[in-house]
Design an enzyme around this catalytic site. Structure first.
Site, PDB file in Angstrom:
ATOM      1  N   LYS A 282       0.836  -1.200   0.000  1.00  0.00           N
ATOM      2  CA  LYS A 282       0.000   0.000   0.000  1.00  0.00           C
ATOM      3  C   LYS A 282       0.872   1.251   0.000  1.00  0.00           C
ATOM      4  O   LYS A 282       2.015   1.206   0.455  1.00  0.00           O
ATOM      5  CB  LYS A 282      -0.869   0.029   1.280  1.00  0.00           C
ATOM      6  CG  LYS A 282      -1.993  -0.980   1.310  1.00  0.00           C
ATOM      7  CD  LYS A 282      -2.785  -0.862   2.614  1.00  0.00           C
ATOM      8  CE  LYS A 282      -3.897  -1.901   2.688  1.00  0.00           C
ATOM      9  NZ  LYS A 282      -4.950  -1.719   1.684  1.00  0.00           N
ATOM     10  N   ARG A 356     -10.258 -11.656   1.826  1.00  0.00           N
ATOM     11  CA  ARG A 356     -11.127 -12.702   1.266  1.00  0.00           C
ATOM     12  C   ARG A 356     -10.465 -14.084   1.326  1.00  0.00           C
ATOM     13  O   ARG A 356     -11.140 -15.105   1.435  1.00  0.00           O
ATOM     14  CB  ARG A 356     -11.550 -12.316  -0.164  1.00  0.00           C
ATOM     15  CG  ARG A 356     -10.417 -12.140  -1.128  1.00  0.00           C
ATOM     16  CD  ARG A 356     -10.763 -11.218  -2.292  1.00  0.00           C
ATOM     17  NE  ARG A 356     -10.866  -9.810  -1.875  1.00  0.00           N
ATOM     18  CZ  ARG A 356     -11.173  -8.804  -2.677  1.00  0.00           C
ATOM     19  NH1 ARG A 356     -11.407  -9.026  -3.963  1.00  0.00           N
ATOM     20  NH2 ARG A 356     -11.256  -7.578  -2.222  1.00  0.00           N
TER      21      ARG A 356
HETATM   22  N1  BES Z   1      -8.037  -3.879   4.488  1.00  0.00           N
HETATM   23  C1  BES Z   1      -8.254  -3.441   3.157  1.00  0.00           C
HETATM   24  C2  BES Z   1      -9.569  -2.686   2.982  1.00  0.00           C
HETATM   25  C3  BES Z   1      -9.720  -1.398   3.742  1.00  0.00           C
HETATM   26  C4  BES Z   1      -9.605  -0.184   3.072  1.00  0.00           C
HETATM   27  C5  BES Z   1     -10.069  -1.387   5.067  1.00  0.00           C
HETATM   28  C6  BES Z   1      -9.804   0.987   3.751  1.00  0.00           C
HETATM   29  C7  BES Z   1     -10.245  -0.211   5.752  1.00  0.00           C
HETATM   30  C8  BES Z   1     -10.119   0.985   5.090  1.00  0.00           C
HETATM   31  C9  BES Z   1      -8.269  -4.638   2.223  1.00  0.00           C
HETATM   32  O1  BES Z   1      -7.488  -5.715   2.597  1.00  0.00           O
HETATM   33  C10 BES Z   1      -7.739  -4.173   0.905  1.00  0.00           C
HETATM   34  O2  BES Z   1      -6.597  -3.813   0.857  1.00  0.00           O
HETATM   35  N2  BES Z   1      -8.575  -4.214  -0.116  1.00  0.00           N
HETATM   36  C11 BES Z   1      -8.192  -3.816  -1.416  1.00  0.00           C
HETATM   37  C12 BES Z   1      -8.719  -4.836  -2.388  1.00  0.00           C
HETATM   38  C13 BES Z   1      -8.221  -4.647  -3.800  1.00  0.00           C
HETATM   39  C14 BES Z   1      -6.734  -4.898  -3.850  1.00  0.00           C
HETATM   40  C15 BES Z   1      -8.953  -5.597  -4.698  1.00  0.00           C
HETATM   41  C16 BES Z   1      -8.807  -2.449  -1.696  1.00  0.00           C
HETATM   42  O3  BES Z   1      -9.948  -2.219  -1.291  1.00  0.00           O
HETATM   43  O4  BES Z   1      -8.126  -1.621  -2.274  1.00  0.00           O
HETATM   44 MN    MN Z   2      -5.477  -5.511   1.932  1.00  0.00          MN
END
Ligand code: BES
Ligand code: MN
Ligand code: ZN
Length: 503
Positions: A282, A356
């Site tokens: 990230k 997931r």
């Molecule tokens: N933990 C994150 C989602 C999240 C985003 C939680 C903001 C709390 C606040 C999750 O694991 C994630 O990184 N999701 C990705 C999925 C994508 C790579 C398909 C996302 O939402 O960007």
């Molecule tokens: Mn994630």
């Protein structure tokens, strides 16, 4: 493993219990450090209030407040707005405003006159208790300067006793008072876990918290699997996500046996104690917020604690997959193919879509191993849900209309709003892998929240299931009673749902 000392807490967490009682007595006749009443539009100011100095400042517009001081003590008059609009949510907000005022003036005991304008005494009382208890949450155990030295509102120990006055039948209210207090306290414990940084709240520490429940309640059994057992059982998702971390993963299974006669309620909660994204890392700005990616798991653990404390007559099987998601030489890579617990293969094209993968195994475990017949999962799963619904609604995705409406009713009653998003075969198409059965993230950025829900559906063996994406509601909703921090969302919904199932 390389050791590093965690920070030292300066004091124990301050999650003191609030004593809650109801009485037929009227507000002017009881003694308390702070007396509170809410007046709706057109409602007359009681004569005793009218006699207090400053009573001319009283306004009935929603959220207006007047603090009246007299030799007998302090009285806070809150504007309740239109009586028609005075729902449970507004009452929670008013209770939080009163709690803040109480802290400001160092009041330990608060007496609240049950507002005449609100029609349902049970729902009204529950909302006042919830707002008061939730507003009392503080997370300051790592501040080296004791709050008492800081002085003022920050130093106040908070409300110790809440007395609801002007209650026609106090005995008829006692079960409601207890249930709402216990659920709100469980939400506060969840908020404490959400607040703890990842170097303190490791998967192991979270499992240790779950284990405490088995000590506290005879009706609770906790079983924890470590890395070796997770790999050996074939939980390929949890094994892959945790492979990049020195911290051992934990698969936490909790059984609550309330001697129910109905279906076993399955609860699953995502607990990524830190989500760096892994190799698909990230951006650094805001990455620290990903200590809260365990919010669903914490909510599940603490809501089971509340169910046990209340002795609800139902059986619950809860599963919390806990892990970090880190980049390292041992991490899973984009492109890796894994085999989930139910045998389905997944092409991991984005290591940041880790939730997931761990939930897939946990859902299968919950249904096949623990016998859940109805399932709810809570997860901070997608950033996309923030785009779609902001911090007002969590997204609900379900394979069963009846189950979806039962979950929605519980969530509405708790003021933890959910909005259902659809499943459809076309979304399913998006999840199909090129070289494996499934792929964990979409090639195009289409319907991110539904994609994730549709993926999870592959792992529930068609039992009624409801997925709640709380990525937008677990933190920073700005609601008066939780502010800009952790919300403990989901706990009050799950406890209400369980109470409904218990009958
Ligand atoms: N933990 C994150 C989602 C999240 C985003 C939680 C903001 C709390 C606040 C999750 O694991 C994630 O990184 N999701 C990705 C999925 C994508 C790579 C398909 C996302 O939402 O960007
Ligand atoms: Mn994630
Ligand atoms: Zn995540």
């Amino acid at each position: 493993m390389v050791g590093r000392a965690p920070p030292r807490a300066q004091r124990a967490s301050r999650l003191a219990a609030v004593r809650v009682e109801a009485t037929q007595a009227t507000l002017s006749d009881v003694s308390a450090d702070l007396r509170v009443l809410a007046l709706a539009d057109g409602e007359e100011t009681p004569a005793w209030v009218g006699q207090l100095p400053g009573s001319g400042d009283v306004r009935t517009a929603f959220r207006k407040r007047a603090l009246l001081r007299s030799p007998e003590g302090r009285t806070l008059v809150l504007g309740a707005g239109s009586a028609d609009d005075l729902d449970a949510e507004r009452l929670r907000v008013l209770a939080a405003l009163a709690a803040r005022e109480a802290r400001e003036v160092n009041a330990r005991s608060v007496a609240w006159a049950l507002p005449a304008a609100a029609d349902d005494p049970r729902a009204t009382a529950a909302a006042l208790v919830e707002g008061t208890v939730l507003a009392g949450f503080r997370f300051d155990r790592f501040k080296t300067r004791a709050p008492s030295e800081a002085g003022g509102a920050a130093g106040s120990p908070g409300i110790e006793a809440l007395l609801l006055t002007d209650v026609a039948e106090p005995d008829a209210l006692s079960a409601t008072l207890r249930a709402s207090r216990v659920a709100a306290e469980a939400a506060n414990r969840t908020r404490e876990l959400q607040s703890l940084p990842a170097n303190v709240l490791t998967p192991t520490a979270l499992a240790d918290r779950a284990r405490e429940l088995a000590v506290e309640f005879e009706t609770v059994n906790v079983d924890v699997l470590g890395r070796e057992a997770i790999v050996e059982r074939g939980m390929g998702g949890l094994a892959a996500v945790s492979s990049g971390s020195e911290q051992e993963p934990r698969l936490i299974s909790i059984r609550y046996s309330g001697r129910g006669s109905g279906d076993v309620l399955g609860l699953v909660g995502k607990a990524v104690t830190f989500d760096s994204g892994g190799i698909s890392i990230k951006p650094s700005a805001g990455m620290h917020e990903m200590k809260m990616d365990m919010s669903g798991g914490a909510a599940v653990i603490e809501s089971v604690a509340a169910m046990a404390e209340l002795g609800l007559e139902l059986d619950v099987a809860a599963v919390v997959p806990a892990t970090e998601n880190m980049p390292s030489g041992t991490s899973m890579r984009p492109g890796d193919i894994i085999t989930q617990l139910n045998g389905k293969t997944v092409e991991v094209n984005n290591t940041d879509a880790e939730g997931r993968l761990i939930l897939a195994d946990a859902l299968t475990w919950c249904v096949r191993e623990l016998g859940a017949a109805l399932v709810v999962d809570l997860a901070t799963l997608t950033g996309a849900v923030l785009v779609a619904l902001g911090s007002t609604y969590s997204a609900l995705i379900s394979n069963d209309d009846d189950w979806a409406s039962r979950v929605t009713e519980a969530a509405d009653a708790a003021g933890e709003l959910v909005w259902r998003l659809p499943l459809h075969p076309e979304y399913k198409e998006l999840t199909r892998g090129k070289v494996a059965d499934l792929t964990n993230s979409a090639a195009k950025r289409k319907a991110g929240t539904i994609y994730a829900g549709s993926f999870l559906e592959e792992f529930v063996d068609a039992v009624p299931w409801a997925h709640i994406d709380i990525a937008g509601t677990a933190w920073d909703t700005g609601r008066e009673y939780v502010g800009d921090g952790p919300t403990g969302v989901g706990v009050r919904t799950l406890v209400r749902l369980a109470a409904e199932l218990a009958g």
